[in-house]
Design an enzyme around this catalytic site. Sequence first.
Site, PDB file in Angstrom:
ATOM      1  N   THR A 103       0.820  -1.212   0.000  1.00 42.97           N
ATOM      2  CA  THR A 103       0.000   0.000   0.000  1.00 42.97           C
ATOM      3  C   THR A 103       0.852   1.259   0.000  1.00 42.97           C
ATOM      4  O   THR A 103       0.679   2.149  -0.839  1.00 42.97           O
ATOM      5  CB  THR A 103      -0.929  -0.001   1.226  1.00 42.97           C
ATOM      6  N   LYS A 161       8.505   2.146  11.968  1.00 38.72           N
ATOM      7  CA  LYS A 161       8.721   2.570  13.364  1.00 38.72           C
ATOM      8  C   LYS A 161       9.351   1.463  14.205  1.00 38.72           C
ATOM      9  O   LYS A 161      10.184   1.732  15.081  1.00 38.72           O
ATOM     10  CB  LYS A 161       7.431   3.042  14.017  1.00 38.72           C
ATOM     11  N   ILE A 212       1.751  13.347   9.222  1.00 36.42           N
ATOM     12  CA  ILE A 212       1.946  14.514  10.083  1.00 36.42           C
ATOM     13  C   ILE A 212       3.444  14.772  10.236  1.00 36.42           C
ATOM     14  O   ILE A 212       4.177  13.876  10.667  1.00 36.42           O
ATOM     15  CB  ILE A 212       1.350  14.287  11.489  1.00 36.42           C
ATOM     16  N   LYS A 272       6.441   4.271  18.589  1.00 39.51           N
ATOM     17  CA  LYS A 272       6.477   5.669  18.160  1.00 39.51           C
ATOM     18  C   LYS A 272       6.858   6.597  19.301  1.00 39.51           C
ATOM     19  O   LYS A 272       7.629   7.545  19.113  1.00 39.51           O
ATOM     20  CB  LYS A 272       5.118   6.043  17.569  1.00 39.51           C
ATOM     21  N   GLY A 323      -2.159   5.177   6.161  1.00 35.67           N
ATOM     22  CA  GLY A 323      -2.793   5.174   4.845  1.00 35.67           C
ATOM     23  C   GLY A 323      -1.793   5.455   3.746  1.00 35.67           C
ATOM     24  O   GLY A 323      -0.733   6.037   3.964  1.00 35.67           O
TER      25      GLY A 323
END
Length: 441
Positions: free
Chosen positions: A13, A105, A136, A205, A307
């Site tokens: 993806t 991560k 972000i 994270k 995503g």
Amino acid sequence: MNEVRVGLLGLGTIGTGVARILIEQQELISRRLGKNVRLVAAADRDLKTERGLDLSGVRLTDDASDIVTADDIDLVVELIGGYEPARTFVATALENGKHAVTANKALIAKHGEELFPLAASKGVAIGFEAAVGGGIPCLKALREGCAANAVESVYGILNGTCNFILTKMENEGADYADVLKEAQELGYAEADPTFDVEGIDTAHKLSILAAMAYGSKIKFDEVFTEGISKITAADIESASELGYRIKLLGIAKPHGDGSVVDKVEMRVHPTLVPVNSQIAQVSDSYNAVQVSGDFVEHTMYFGRGAGERPTASAVVADIMDIARVSPDGVEYLAPPMAYVAEERRDLQTLSVADIECEYYLRLMVKDKPGVIASVTAILADHRISLEALNQKERHASHAVAVVMLTHETTEGNLQAAISRIVGLEAVEEDVLILRKESTVA
């Protein structure tokens, strides 16, 4: 060098999203950089699946080793995920003098301390913005935008699956198991959701954010971690009645003598936050990171945390940062973990027992006189005072749910009290303990 040649590991993806940007946005990227970034090769085990993308100009292979050692590749993007073989491929690319970018991560949390000095020794860069917060730019903000600040706290909603589940439970009054099943059907949660719902993904994270904030080594294994699987719709309703919303938060804070930080607090758990706080408004599968500094005060970074498109955007942003200084200007990039290597320290992790917090307690007790008095007496013995107490309706089993909010105490002190409370004959189940952060912005 007017061109940076990219090799891509993984056409899933995110990998497909990265390939799409590099191909379809090539002109925009060139205008921003003043040089070309070209996808030269891509590796994936499955080369037959139609990806809706013209890869005719890209060399395709099912052997990632062909890319990490190829002479016509300047920068390798790792989007395989997991610890191995991702670590080996990234290390090999660095050893061969290639820059590396990853969205992994787990890799950075577990092996970053091995890969950072390797990259430095070879004069190449390693980028991992997409590893935390998807699209972000929270790492860049912490590394560069807040660089003049002593960071006072980091709060993060860092897992979209958990945030989606908690939002649906609140909005619909639904049970955890039902919402988890829906999240799996929608593709938000994996068939085995443990990595997400038990807080492991968030802990990966947070360990990166905390190390970057305080100049420490990454210590994923020392993050206190609890997930959301014990949260019920009744807990969410009780929290709401008391003016709070439950979010799975990653929290990092410094501890020390004055301005000298010698310990770092790192914890991941379901947290009660004031319903009118900014972070409480983050719903559905969105992520948010709040960084507070001594000069900048409170800053918030919000957006899609996962995503294809958001994560691919962050990956390509790293590629572009490196491309600006390639081939020999890596020293002009900010250090990957925000501090120069020789100034990063092996700070201790604050013991869980020493964490100071306010708490939400939910007990199931027999409905008879004196039970609540016995419980509050034990809390008083441990100098734990109550902010609120709410007794719910009796269940069919004749047990009563009692919800309490405490004032601040240490985790060790609270656990000592709870160990006595669960020993009471009238207490029928384990006590649910949630932590509360009243000062989050």
